[in-house]
Write a protein that holds these residues in place. Structure first.
Motif, short mmCIF file in Angstrom:
data_model
loop_
_atom_site.label_atom_id
_atom_site.label_comp_id
_atom_site.label_asym_id
_atom_site.label_seq_id
_atom_site.Cartn_x
_atom_site.Cartn_y
_atom_site.Cartn_z
N UNK A 1 5.46 -19.73 26.15
CA UNK A 1 5.20 -21.17 26.32
C UNK A 1 5.24 -21.63 27.79
N UNK A 2 6.09 -21.00 28.60
CA UNK A 2 6.14 -21.38 30.03
C UNK A 2 4.88 -20.90 30.75
N UNK A 3 4.47 -19.68 30.41
CA UNK A 3 3.25 -19.14 31.05
C UNK A 3 2.05 -20.00 30.63
N UNK A 4 2.00 -20.37 29.35
CA UNK A 4 0.87 -21.18 28.87
C UNK A 4 0.84 -22.53 29.58
N UNK A 5 2.04 -23.09 29.81
CA UNK A 5 2.10 -24.40 30.50
C UNK A 5 1.64 -24.26 31.95
N UNK A 6 2.01 -23.16 32.59
CA UNK A 6 1.55 -22.92 33.97
C UNK A 6 0.03 -22.88 34.00
N UNK A 7 -0.55 -22.21 33.01
CA UNK A 7 -2.02 -22.10 32.95
C UNK A 7 -2.64 -23.47 32.67
N UNK A 8 -2.02 -24.23 31.80
CA UNK A 8 -2.58 -25.55 31.43
C UNK A 8 -2.65 -26.49 32.63
N UNK A 9 -1.58 -26.54 33.42
CA UNK A 9 -1.54 -27.54 34.50
C UNK A 9 -2.29 -27.09 35.75
N UNK A 10 -2.66 -25.80 35.80
CA UNK A 10 -3.39 -25.29 36.98
C UNK A 10 -4.88 -25.57 36.82
N UNK A 11 -5.53 -25.99 37.89
CA UNK A 11 -6.96 -26.33 37.80
C UNK A 11 -7.78 -25.03 37.66
N UNK A 12 -8.97 -25.09 37.08
CA UNK A 12 -9.82 -23.90 37.03
C UNK A 12 -10.07 -23.40 38.46
N UNK A 13 -9.90 -22.13 38.67
CA UNK A 13 -10.04 -21.56 40.03
C UNK A 13 -8.72 -21.57 40.79
N UNK A 14 -7.69 -22.21 40.22
CA UNK A 14 -6.38 -22.26 40.89
C UNK A 14 -5.59 -20.97 40.65
N UNK A 15 -4.41 -20.88 41.31
CA UNK A 15 -3.64 -19.63 41.27
C UNK A 15 -2.35 -19.77 40.46
#
Ligand SMILES: C[S@@+](CC[C@H](N)C(=O)[O-])C[C@H]1O[C@@H](n2cnc3c(N)ncnc32)[C@H](O)[C@@H]1O
Length: 264
Positions: A120-134
């Motif tokens: 769930x933490x990894x998924x949240x990191x992916x959710x809040x990061x913009x497409x093309x972000x790191x």
């Protein structure tokens, strides 16, 4: 949200240890952000990684930690460093309250190992990061930590602490070795996972001592519980402390962090 089990706590000693640990580990093996980036750190603790806020001087740094006491210390640290581009939020790393795709990068260090389920933490990191972000994650592999020779009590106490903190589903002690499959499943691209091997030997006694004191600090956070459970004795703890001071030409220690970096 129920507070997650977190073995290290937020005592003054532990907060001071996190700053010292950052000095020992360095700025996480040369990771660089652009000066205008908006970066969110998940599990930001006491602000030991405010070097990120310095790098993004024309952007913004958002620290998320589940413990308000950590955020208070981090805000103080940001003030001491003269940083004006920081914000700290008390929230779970799986539910930051930030909008979809609102940051250029997310960063997380020494946090996933403490989660019974890191997904769930990894998924949240992916959710809040913009497409093309790191997305950048650095986790220790506790089982790799070793020091010797003749540091048997120190190793015994360290292993007992690892079992207490992460055993029986209380954490994810192998997460560092699983960063590749965990992140590839999120559909990220350009994923690289690299080891950050840290060694110290008797020719650098002060460096050895500093690392071993850090290990003792990690053990100290749960020493009362280990004693109560009978996992270690007071004699084990006393001998471990003596072993950490006894640096000879043969002393050697080893620990590995794994660093994953990917693009959304
Ligand atoms: C070992 S400290 C590392 C702090 C910082 N990342 C560093 O490198 O110094 C872990 C931090 O993660 C926080 N934490 C643990 N579980 C969390 C969760 N589920 N959500 C947000 N923060 C969490 C703890 O309160 C603690 O401040």
């Amino acid at each position: 949200m129920a507070a997650p089990f977190y073995s290290l706590g937020a005592s003054e000693q532990e907060q001071a240890r996190l700053y010292r640990q950052r000095e020992l580990y360095g700025d996480t093996a040369g990771i660089k952000f652009s000066s205008t980036d908006v970066v969110c750190e998940i599990g930001s603790g006491v602000g030991a990684n405010l070097w990120i806020a310095k790098q993004v001087a024309r952007g913004r740094y958002v620290g998320i930690d589940v413990k308000s006491k950590q955020n208070e210390a981090a805000a103080k640290q940001a003030c001491t460093m003269g940083l004006k581009n920081t914000e700290f939020r008390t929230a779970g790393g799986d539910n930051t309250g930030l909008a979809d795709g609102c940051v250029d990068a997310t960063f997380c260090r020494c946090v996933l190992i403490h989660q019974p389920d890191p997904i769930p933490l990894i998924a949240e990191m992916c959710r809040i990061t913009k497409p093309g972000g790191r997305i950048i994650i650095s986790e220790p592999h506790d089982a790799s930590y070793h020091c010797g020779p003749d540091k048997t009590h120190l190793m015994k106490c360290f292993r007992a602490r690892t079992h207490y903190a992460y055993g029986d589903g209380r954490g994810s002690p192998e997460v560092a070795l699983n960063l590749y499959p965990l992140l590839i499943r999120q559909g990220l691209r350009d994923l690289r996972v690299t080891p950050h091997v840290i060694t110290a030997h008797g020719r650098e006694p002060e460096r050895c001592r500093a690392f071993l004191q850090n290990w003792l600090g990690i053990i100290a956070t749960v020493a009362d519980s280990l004693l109560e459970m009978g996992a270690v004795s007071q004699r084990d703890l006393d001998l471990a402390a003596a072993e950490a001071e006894d640096i000879t030409a043969e002393t050697f220690l080893y620990q590995t962090m794994w660093i994953a970096e990917a693009i959304k």
